[in-house]
Design a protein around this motif. Structure first.
Motif, PDB file in Angstrom:
ATOM      1  N   LEU A  38      -5.713  -2.567 -41.186  1.00 52.31           N
ATOM      2  CA  LEU A  38      -6.203  -1.528 -42.092  1.00 52.31           C
ATOM      3  C   LEU A  38      -6.015  -1.938 -43.547  1.00 52.31           C
ATOM      4  CD1 LEU A  38      -5.020   1.882 -40.570  1.00 52.31           C
ATOM      5  CD2 LEU A  38      -7.364   1.073 -40.869  1.00 52.31           C
ATOM      6  N   GLU A  59      -8.347  -4.657 -44.513  1.00 53.97           N
ATOM      7  CA  GLU A  59      -9.739  -4.193 -44.624  1.00 53.97           C
ATOM      8  C   GLU A  59      -9.946  -3.351 -45.886  1.00 53.97           C
ATOM      9  OE1 GLU A  59     -10.804  -4.017 -39.855  1.00 53.97           O
ATOM     10  OE2 GLU A  59     -10.704  -2.140 -41.004  1.00 53.97           O
ATOM     11  N   ASP A  60      -9.005  -2.375 -46.123  1.00 52.49           N
ATOM     12  CA  ASP A  60      -9.247  -1.372 -47.144  1.00 52.49           C
ATOM     13  C   ASP A  60      -8.714  -1.776 -48.514  1.00 52.49           C
ATOM     14  OD1 ASP A  60     -10.260  -0.059 -45.031  1.00 52.49           O
ATOM     15  OD2 ASP A  60      -8.649   1.432 -44.862  1.00 52.49           O
ATOM     16  N   TYR A  61      -7.628  -2.608 -48.542  1.00 53.73           N
ATOM     17  CA  TYR A  61      -7.002  -2.846 -49.848  1.00 53.73           C
ATOM     18  C   TYR A  61      -7.028  -4.304 -50.270  1.00 53.73           C
ATOM     19  CZ  TYR A  61      -5.458   1.913 -49.020  1.00 53.73           C
ATOM     20  OH  TYR A  61      -5.477   3.237 -48.784  1.00 53.73           O
ATOM     21  N   GLY A 113      -1.981  -3.225 -36.283  1.00 53.39           N
ATOM     22  CA  GLY A 113      -3.119  -2.327 -36.608  1.00 53.39           C
ATOM     23  C   GLY A 113      -3.099  -1.938 -38.067  1.00 53.39           C
ATOM     24  N   LEU A 114      -1.919  -1.551 -38.530  1.00 53.45           N
ATOM     25  CA  LEU A 114      -1.790  -1.122 -39.913  1.00 53.45           C
ATOM     26  C   LEU A 114      -2.120  -2.251 -40.891  1.00 53.45           C
ATOM     27  CD1 LEU A 114       1.424   1.078 -39.605  1.00 53.45           C
ATOM     28  CD2 LEU A 114      -0.850   1.900 -40.262  1.00 53.45           C
ATOM     29  N   ARG A 124      -6.686   7.143 -39.047  1.00 59.52           N
ATOM     30  CA  ARG A 124      -7.377   6.326 -40.051  1.00 59.52           C
ATOM     31  C   ARG A 124      -8.571   5.581 -39.453  1.00 59.52           C
ATOM     32  NH1 ARG A 124      -9.410   5.549 -44.430  1.00 59.52           N
ATOM     33  NH2 ARG A 124      -9.113   3.629 -45.617  1.00 59.52           N
ATOM     34  N   ASP A 172       4.038  -9.847 -24.323  1.00 59.22           N
ATOM     35  CA  ASP A 172       3.074  -9.844 -23.215  1.00 59.22           C
ATOM     36  C   ASP A 172       3.493 -10.844 -22.132  1.00 59.22           C
ATOM     37  OD1 ASP A 172       1.280  -7.878 -23.795  1.00 59.22           O
ATOM     38  OD2 ASP A 172       0.046  -9.135 -25.113  1.00 59.22           O
ATOM     39  N   THR A 184      -0.033   1.224 -24.875  1.00 51.02           N
ATOM     40  CA  THR A 184       0.341  -0.171 -25.115  1.00 51.02           C
ATOM     41  C   THR A 184       0.443  -0.931 -23.805  1.00 51.02           C
ATOM     42  OG1 THR A 184       1.860   0.891 -26.677  1.00 51.02           O
ATOM     43  CG2 THR A 184       1.846  -1.493 -26.615  1.00 51.02           C
ATOM     44  N   HIS A 203       7.603  -3.125 -23.102  1.00 56.79           N
ATOM     45  CA  HIS A 203       6.616  -2.091 -23.444  1.00 56.79           C
ATOM     46  C   HIS A 203       7.004  -1.362 -24.713  1.00 56.79           C
ATOM     47  CE1 HIS A 203       4.765   1.939 -23.208  1.00 56.79           C
ATOM     48  NE2 HIS A 203       3.698   1.246 -22.767  1.00 56.79           N
ATOM     49  N   ASP A 204       8.269  -0.998 -24.780  1.00 54.97           N
ATOM     50  CA  ASP A 204       8.731  -0.263 -25.960  1.00 54.97           C
ATOM     51  C   ASP A 204       8.735  -1.140 -27.198  1.00 54.97           C
ATOM     52  OD1 ASP A 204       8.971   1.804 -24.292  1.00 54.97           O
ATOM     53  OD2 ASP A 204      11.162   2.020 -24.409  1.00 54.97           O
ATOM     54  N   TYR A 206      -2.258   5.665 -37.962  1.00 54.61           N
ATOM     55  CA  TYR A 206      -3.172   4.540 -37.805  1.00 54.61           C
ATOM     56  C   TYR A 206      -4.427   4.967 -37.041  1.00 54.61           C
ATOM     57  CZ  TYR A 206      -5.147   0.225 -35.900  1.00 54.61           C
ATOM     58  OH  TYR A 206      -6.027  -0.769 -35.533  1.00 54.61           O
ATOM     59  N   VAL A 244       2.237  -3.210 -31.972  1.00 51.83           N
ATOM     60  CA  VAL A 244       0.786  -2.928 -31.975  1.00 51.83           C
ATOM     61  C   VAL A 244       0.410  -2.107 -33.226  1.00 51.83           C
ATOM     62  CG1 VAL A 244      -1.001  -1.608 -30.784  1.00 51.83           C
ATOM     63  CG2 VAL A 244       0.491  -3.118 -29.493  1.00 51.83           C
ATOM     64  N   THR A 245       1.250  -1.128 -33.490  1.00 58.57           N
ATOM     65  CA  THR A 245       1.008  -0.281 -34.657  1.00 58.57           C
ATOM     66  C   THR A 245       1.042  -1.108 -35.942  1.00 58.57           C
ATOM     67  OG1 THR A 245       2.216   1.406 -33.443  1.00 58.57           O
ATOM     68  CG2 THR A 245       1.660   1.894 -35.745  1.00 58.57           C
ATOM     69  N   PRO A 299      -4.006  -1.876 -29.930  1.00 55.95           N
ATOM     70  CA  PRO A 299      -4.327  -0.852 -30.946  1.00 55.95           C
ATOM     71  C   PRO A 299      -5.811  -0.415 -30.887  1.00 55.95           C
ATOM     72  CG  PRO A 299      -4.295  -3.034 -31.919  1.00 55.95           C
ATOM     73  CD  PRO A 299      -3.989  -3.225 -30.483  1.00 55.95           C
ATOM     74  N   ASN A 333       3.759   6.847 -22.735  1.00 54.78           N
ATOM     75  CA  ASN A 333       5.190   6.812 -23.003  1.00 54.78           C
ATOM     76  C   ASN A 333       5.583   7.750 -24.125  1.00 54.78           C
ATOM     77  OD1 ASN A 333       7.734   5.937 -22.406  1.00 54.78           O
ATOM     78  ND2 ASN A 333       7.533   3.998 -23.507  1.00 54.78           N
ATOM     79  N   ASN A 360      -0.251  -2.781 -20.591  1.00 58.90           N
ATOM     80  CA  ASN A 360      -1.338  -3.443 -19.886  1.00 58.90           C
ATOM     81  C   ASN A 360      -0.953  -3.681 -18.434  1.00 58.90           C
ATOM     82  OD1 ASN A 360       0.604  -5.287 -20.399  1.00 58.90           O
ATOM     83  ND2 ASN A 360      -0.718  -6.770 -21.433  1.00 58.90           N
ATOM     84  N   LYS A 414     -12.555   6.452 -40.118  1.00 63.51           N
ATOM     85  CA  LYS A 414     -13.466   5.457 -40.675  1.00 63.51           C
ATOM     86  C   LYS A 414     -14.768   5.364 -39.868  1.00 63.51           C
ATOM     87  CE  LYS A 414     -11.847   1.407 -42.251  1.00 63.51           C
ATOM     88  NZ  LYS A 414     -11.017   0.181 -42.220  1.00 63.51           N
ATOM     89  N   THR A 441       1.711   5.667 -35.382  1.00 59.60           N
ATOM     90  CA  THR A 441       0.567   5.441 -34.502  1.00 59.60           C
ATOM     91  C   THR A 441      -0.532   6.467 -34.765  1.00 59.60           C
ATOM     92  OG1 THR A 441       2.107   4.639 -32.847  1.00 59.60           O
ATOM     93  CG2 THR A 441      -0.113   5.187 -32.082  1.00 59.60           C
ATOM     94  N   LYS A 455       3.669 -10.191 -30.267  1.00 56.84           N
ATOM     95  CA  LYS A 455       2.943  -9.450 -29.237  1.00 56.84           C
ATOM     96  C   LYS A 455       2.664 -10.348 -28.037  1.00 56.84           C
ATOM     97  CE  LYS A 455      -1.294  -7.265 -28.641  1.00 56.84           C
ATOM     98  NZ  LYS A 455      -2.586  -7.722 -29.102  1.00 56.84           N
ATOM     99  N   LYS A 482       6.611  -3.544 -27.643  1.00 50.55           N
ATOM    100  CA  LYS A 482       5.214  -3.846 -27.962  1.00 50.55           C
ATOM    101  C   LYS A 482       4.545  -2.729 -28.782  1.00 50.55           C
ATOM    102  CE  LYS A 482       1.055  -5.487 -25.622  1.00 50.55           C
ATOM    103  NZ  LYS A 482       0.397  -5.469 -24.303  1.00 50.55           N
ATOM    104  N   GLU A 483       4.966  -1.511 -28.444  1.00 50.89           N
ATOM    105  CA  GLU A 483       4.271  -0.368 -29.063  1.00 50.89           C
ATOM    106  C   GLU A 483       4.315  -0.374 -30.603  1.00 50.89           C
ATOM    107  OE1 GLU A 483       3.176   3.477 -26.767  1.00 50.89           O
ATOM    108  OE2 GLU A 483       5.229   3.649 -27.558  1.00 50.89           O
TER     109      GLU A 483
END
Lengths: 143, 616
Positions: free
Chosen positions: B416, B419-421, B412-413, A23, B448, A97, B401-402, A20, B408-409, A120, A66, A99, A27, A17, B444, B404-405
């Motif tokens: 990235l 976008e970048d590669y 997100g990655l 990063r 939710d 995370t 929640h655990d 990310y 989410v990462t 994120p 958390n 909501n 940017k 995390t 996700k 989801k975390e």
């Protein structure tokens, strides 16, 4: 009329995390320096150090809820106890995370919490933050 | 035949001859009937003679007896004759009684005794026995001067002689008339016999004539002798039999002697018994004494009893009075009794009633306590369930929640990376990243949804919600999609209900979204929302709002009617209709949190109507 944010403190136990988030912030052209604390305790320690001038004082903190050991809420209890000279010019953003409405409502009870955003993190979100907290002051938006 | 004839043959023969002769004589003369008459006259004459003697003689003690008693010695017919005469005549003005004596020693208490020589009593013995007893002896056919008065048969009549000396000795006084006609001396007596002898000789001559006839008859008899001889033989055999019989008799005599011995013994015993009897007598006497004493006691007690009976009489009078009083009292008592019975019955009724009430109270109390206990148990259970539910919700929340975390990462990655590669990746790499991104997005969404589901119904903040406003808000929120699908929403007048704004919004949004989403391609969705007020079937006082959301969608098959309300249940592939499959589960949970119900009516290919009821 935008302002450059000198230092960001990221408080999160998860390396991926942090990677990310760093990063995403890297940017963004408005953020200059990023400091990562992988525990709430380390973050507190950093803040105390920075007050002594030993390191750069953050102007914005992204706080996860958390976390093992000291969690976000416990950190807030400690943070509240810090000298106002330290905390008065820091924007504290809950970045989680969750909501959950309960979590959000709880965050409202802390005056020192400036915002509550969901992961994120993204460029858009950062834009939004700058717009909210640095151009239009004291306008907190409910998500 | 008589037994005496068996003694000797000779005697027998002669006797039989004699009898036969007499018989022949009697039959030949044929005087049988006359002789009988003479006999009867003589008998009467004899009695008269005896009575006349008694009349003519004076008894020295004639004043000492009232009845004149005549005794007859032996079994003599004269007894009968005298008795007959005694009925008619008196002697010396006294009644006459006649008695008979079998033996001389029995003679007693008579004034006159008659005896015939035929009966062979010894005259001297008789005289010695009666001497000095004032008994006049009249004999018949005894020798001269041997008796006091002796009568003699002479032909068909009687003569008599008187022994004056003997009569004098016995103090009898004889009348002169009697003396005059008596035979006075032995010469006279002899003359009397000679007269009779002459008549006898005449008879003998007749007899001689008759003997001749008899001789002829003897021949006949001889023949009969022979027959008799034969019978004699028979008799001799019977004699021998008699001898044996005699032996038996002797034996029996012996046994009789033995019996005599026995008799002696028994006599001894008898004597002993006599002694015992005497003793008994003594005891009886003692008892008699005792009895006498008791008699006295009884007498005294009888007196007492008499007194007591008097007392009892007075008491019975009193009792009679008391009875009358008692009767009246009894009537009173009876009345009282009936009253008492009624009262008792009432008491019984009240007791039963009380008992029943008490029992009822007890059972009610029991039931109440049972109910209390159950309520407590239910309360505890509900508390437990509440705690468990909270725990479960907490668990669901933390878990999602655990989950989801990291998700989410990841997403997100990926962003990235894209976008970048992007220029560094070929088509497969780009496609792969796209799928990873979509999958993590879907995950996700699921997490939710799960989080939402765990949170739903938790909201206790109920406010008045204007449903028309709510639906209009949703309409504007969904404006884009409505425009894109060219949907029509017909919203009629909806009520204001009590509930959670957020949750009710989610409910309607889900149902409207579904109506727009589940249509056949190319069909323009038409959604109609209505609401009516209805009364509860079970409780008339309660009413509820029934909302209906009708669409023209693909419809739901009968078998899926229940299934669609379960979490993450999907009937179609994601390529056909996208979504997590939690929408209707959310709806059900929300409506149940509002004490309402959700059901549906559907026809496949025509459309579905969802009915939502919320208490008014």
């Amino acid at each position: 009329m935008t302002k450059t944010i000198e230092c960001v403190l990221l408080i999160d136990d998860d390396v991926a995390t942090n990677f990310y988030n760093k990063r995403v912030i890297d940017k963004h052209e408005k953020f200059k320096e990023i400091v990562i604390a992988n525990s709430a305790r380390k973050a507190l320690f950093y803040l105390l150090e920075s007050s002594l001038g030993k390191c750069k004082k953050p102007s914005i903190i992204f706080l996860d809820i958390n976390m093992p050991g000291m969690n976000g809420w416990e950190f807030l209890q400690e943070y509240k106890e810090l000298d106002e000279t330290i905390t008065h010019d820091i924007k504290l953003i809950m970045l989680t995370t969750s909501n959950s409405i309960d979590d959000y409502n709880k965050s409202l009870t802390y005056d020192l919490v400036n915002d509550f955003i969901n992961k994120p993190l993204s460029g858009d979100l950062l834009d939004n933050l700058i717009e909210t907290h640095y151009n239009v002051i004291n306008n907190r938006k409910i998500i | 035949m008589n037994a005496i004839f068996y003694r000797s043959n000779q005697f027998l023969k002669s006797t039989i001859k004699f009898i036969l002769i007499v018989l022949v004589l009697l039959t030949s003369i044929n005087t049988k009937a006359q002789e009988e008459n003479n006999e009867q006259v003589k008998r009467l004459q004899r009695s008269i003679f005896i009575f006349t003697f008694a009349q003519q003689i004076q008894w020295e003690n004639s004043e000492s007896f009232n009845t004149f008693k005549i005794g007859v010695l032996g079994n003599d017919r004269t007894y009968i004759d005298l008795k007959g005469l005694s009925q008619k005549r008196k002697i010396q003005n006294k009644k006459v009684s006649v008695s008979r004596f079998n033996a001389v020693k029995d003679i007693n208490d008579v004034q006159l005794l008659y005896v015939n020589k035929q009966l062979s009593f010894d005259i001297d013995y008789i005289l010695s026995k009666i001497s000095g007893k004032n008994i006049l002896l009249i004999s018949e056919d005894y020798n001269f001067n041997s008796s006091m008065i002796n009568i003699v048969n002479v032909g068909n009549s009687f003569e008599y002689e008187i022994n004056s000396e003997l009569l004098k000795q016995e103090n009898f006084k004889v009348a002169n008339a009697l003396k005059a006609s008596a035979v006075s001396n032995s010469q006279k007596w002899k003359d009397l016999y000679q007269a009779t002898e002459q008549s006898l000789n005449e008879v003998k001559k007749e007899n001689e004539q008759k003997e001749k006839i008899i001789k002829t008859k003897e021949v006949l008899i001889k023949t009969k002798d022979e027959a008799i001889n034969i019978q004699q033989e028979k008799i001799s055999t019977q004699d021998s039999k008699l001898d044996t019989f005699k032996l038996k008799v002797s034996k029996q005599n012996q046994s009789i002697n033995e019996l005599g011995d026995l008799n002696l013994l028994q006599q001894k015993k008898f004597e002993e018994k006599l002694v015992l009897e005497r003793k008994l007598n003594d005891t009886i006497k003692a008892q008699i004494k005792l009895a006498n004493k008791q008699k006295e006691a009884i007498e005294s007690s009888r007196l007492k009893i008499d007194e007591q009976t008097k007392y009892l009489k007075t008491q019975s009078l009193e009792i009679e009075n008391n009875k009358l009083i008692l009767k009246s009292k009894e009537e009173k008592i009876k009345r009282q009794q009936t009253i008492n019975y009624l009262l008792g019955f009432l008491v019984l009724l009240t007791i039963i009633g009380g008992f029943l009430m008490y029992k009822n109270y007890r059972t009610e109390k029991k039931l109440a306590t049972a109910l209390d206990e159950k309520n407590k148990a239910i309360e505890e259970n509900s508390k437990l369930i509440k705690a468990k539910n909270e725990e479960l919700e907490q668990f669901a929340y933390i878990a999602s929640h655990d989950l989801k975390e990291p998700l989410v990462t990841i997403s997100g990655l990926i962003t990235l990376l894209q976008e970048d590669y992007d220029p560094l990746l070929d088509e497969t790499g780009k496609k792969t990243l796209e799928y990873i991104s979509k999958s993590s997005d879907r995950m996700k969404d699921l997490v939710d949804a799960l989080l939402d589901y765990s949170r739903l119904g938790k909201t206790k903040e109920h406010t008045e919600v204007n449903c028309n406003e709510l639906v209009n808000t949703i309409k504007s929120d969904l404006a884009n999609i409505i425009e894109r699908t060219q949907s029509t929403l017909n919203i009629n007048k909806l009520p204001i209900v009590e509930g959670s704004q957020v949750e009710l919004r989610l409910l309607f949004q889900n149902l409207i979204s579904n109506g727009i989403k589940f249509v056949k391609p190319g069909v323009k969705p038409i959604i109609e929302i209505n609401c009516v007020k209805k009364n509860d079937d079970n409780d008339k006082s309660k009413s509820f709002w029934e909302f209906s959301i009708k669409d023209n969608g693909i419809g739901i098959a009968e078998k899926h009617k229940e299934k669609i309300f379960s979490i993450f249940q999907r009937l179609h592939s994601r390529e056909e209709y996208e979504g997590t499959g939690i929408g209707l589960a959310h709806c059900k949970r929300i409506i149940e949190a509002h004490n309402g119900r959700i059901r549906l009516e559907s026809e496949v290919g025509i459309g579905t109507t969802f009915y939502i009821s919320i208490p008014a």
